[in-house]
Design an enzyme around this catalytic site. Structure first.
Site, PDB file in Angstrom:
ATOM      1  CD  GLU A  97      38.888  34.069  33.924  1.00  0.00           C
ATOM      2  OE1 GLU A  97      39.385  33.072  34.448  1.00  0.00           O
ATOM      3  OE2 GLU A  97      39.405  35.198  34.002  1.00  0.00           O
ATOM      4  CG  ASP A 104      41.261  24.262  41.284  1.00  0.00           C
ATOM      5  OD1 ASP A 104      40.635  25.294  41.601  1.00  0.00           O
ATOM      6  OD2 ASP A 104      42.470  24.249  41.036  1.00  0.00           O
ATOM      7  N   GLY A 134      42.415  41.591  39.995  1.00  0.00           N
ATOM      8  CA  GLY A 134      41.019  41.861  40.339  1.00  0.00           C
ATOM      9  C   GLY A 134      40.149  42.308  39.174  1.00  0.00           C
ATOM     10  CB  SER A 135      40.429  42.164  35.479  1.00  0.00           C
ATOM     11  OG  SER A 135      40.594  40.804  35.224  1.00  0.00           O
ATOM     12  CG  ASN A 136      37.475  37.449  36.521  1.00  0.00           C
ATOM     13  OD1 ASN A 136      36.563  37.167  35.766  1.00  0.00           O
ATOM     14  ND2 ASN A 136      38.737  37.109  36.282  1.00  0.00           N
ATOM     15  CG  HIS A 192      40.731  26.473  37.642  1.00  0.00           C
ATOM     16  ND1 HIS A 192      41.720  26.726  38.569  1.00  0.00           N
ATOM     17  CD2 HIS A 192      41.297  25.731  36.668  1.00  0.00           C
ATOM     18  CE1 HIS A 192      42.844  26.143  38.164  1.00  0.00           C
ATOM     19  NE2 HIS A 192      42.609  25.536  37.021  1.00  0.00           N
ATOM     20  CG  ASN A 206      37.680  29.145  42.423  1.00  0.00           C
ATOM     21  OD1 ASN A 206      38.136  30.294  42.452  1.00  0.00           O
ATOM     22  ND2 ASN A 206      38.393  28.107  42.005  1.00  0.00           N
ATOM     23  CG  LEU A 264      46.495  33.333  44.176  1.00  0.00           C
ATOM     24  CD1 LEU A 264      47.874  33.842  43.801  1.00  0.00           C
ATOM     25  CD2 LEU A 264      45.999  32.334  43.133  1.00  0.00           C
TER      26      LEU A 264
HETATM   27  C1  GRF Z   1      41.448  34.473  36.522  1.00  0.00           C
HETATM   28  O1  GRF Z   1      42.019  33.966  35.360  1.00  0.00           O
HETATM   29  C2  GRF Z   1      40.694  33.405  37.264  1.00  0.00           C
HETATM   30  O2  GRF Z   1      40.215  32.401  36.443  1.00  0.00           O
HETATM   31  C3  GRF Z   1      41.716  32.829  38.184  1.00  0.00           C
HETATM   32  O3  GRF Z   1      42.550  33.905  38.537  1.00  0.00           O
HETATM   33  C4  GRF Z   1      42.509  34.891  37.529  1.00  0.00           C
HETATM   34  C5  GRF Z   1      42.203  36.195  38.193  1.00  0.00           C
HETATM   35  O4  GRF Z   1      42.342  37.268  37.310  1.00  0.00           O
HETATM   36  N1  GRF Z   1      41.106  32.141  39.288  1.00  0.00           N
HETATM   37  P1  GRF Z   1      41.909  38.722  37.767  1.00  0.00           P
HETATM   38  O5  GRF Z   1      42.672  39.034  39.053  1.00  0.00           O
HETATM   39  O6  GRF Z   1      40.445  38.709  38.001  1.00  0.00           O
HETATM   40  O7  GRF Z   1      42.300  39.626  36.653  1.00  0.00           O
END
Ligand code: GRF
Length: 192
Positions: free
Chosen positions: A175, A146, A13-15, A105, A103, A86
């Protein structure tokens, strides 16, 4: 009225956290919900720290869409952001939120996309094939993994001595920089 986002994530969940922080004091956008299919995912801890409610959904609940749709409606969610989620979304959800689900990717789609292509699998395949570049793709979500309309791609080089760790770090950097900005532009209906 601010546009309301729900972020879906299955892992670290870093994004998700980065997006929440980016919009924290933004009067036009607010993250109202984090949805996960994994109760033990680190994203749950991040959400708690950020004070954002978490909705847990099983694969069956996702596919039925009934309770999830209610939760999205109750929270008046306008846009759904998939950040490392996922599970494949059911058709009914994709149709109800057409052009309102984004999304990210970690490759230059259509390369290294599709079923099973996530996380390290993507980067390992890129390294194995000795690609000279990789990158990120941000796209709208349709019924096929995708394959939805691309919104933005950003590239990075892959050097001869690139490792899984260094490539992952490069992709994460892209990202972190581009996902919130792209979400903001889409919400404002601006051309990217
Ligand atoms: C990211 O690399 C994103 O592109 C992919 O899953 C990863 C999630 O990373 N869909 P995080 O959980 O946000 O760290």
């Amino acid at each position: 009225m601010p546009k309301k986002l729900a972020i879906f994530a299955s892992g670290s969940g870093s994004n998700a956290e980065n997006i929440c922080r980016y919009f924290k004091n933004n009067s036009s956008v607010s993250v109202v919900l984090i949805c996960t299919n994994k109760l033990d995912a680190f994203v749950v801890k991040r959400a708690k720290k950020l004070n954002i409610p978490v909705t847990f959904i099983t694969k069956t609940e996702l596919n039925r869409f009934y309770s999830l749709h209610k939760a999205l409606q109750n929270n008046k969610v306008d846009f759904i952001i998939l950040a490392g989620f996922l599970l494949k979304l059911p058709t009914i959800m994709v149709e109800k939120y057409r052009n309102r689900i984004l999304n990210i990717h970690p490759s230059l789609l259509p390369k290294y996309g599709g079923k099973g292509m996530y996380g390290n699998n993507v980067h390992e395949a890129v390294l194995e094939n000795k690609e000279l570049e990789s990158g990120i793709s941000i796209h709208f979500v349709n019924q096929n993994y995708d394959k939805g309309e691309l919104i933005l791609q950003e590239k990075c080089s892959v050097s001869e001595n690139e490792t899984l760790e260094t490539l992952t770090a490069k992709i994460h950097q892209l990202e972190k920089k581009h996902f919130p900005l792209t979400i903001e532009k889409v919400l404002k209906n601006k051309k990217i």
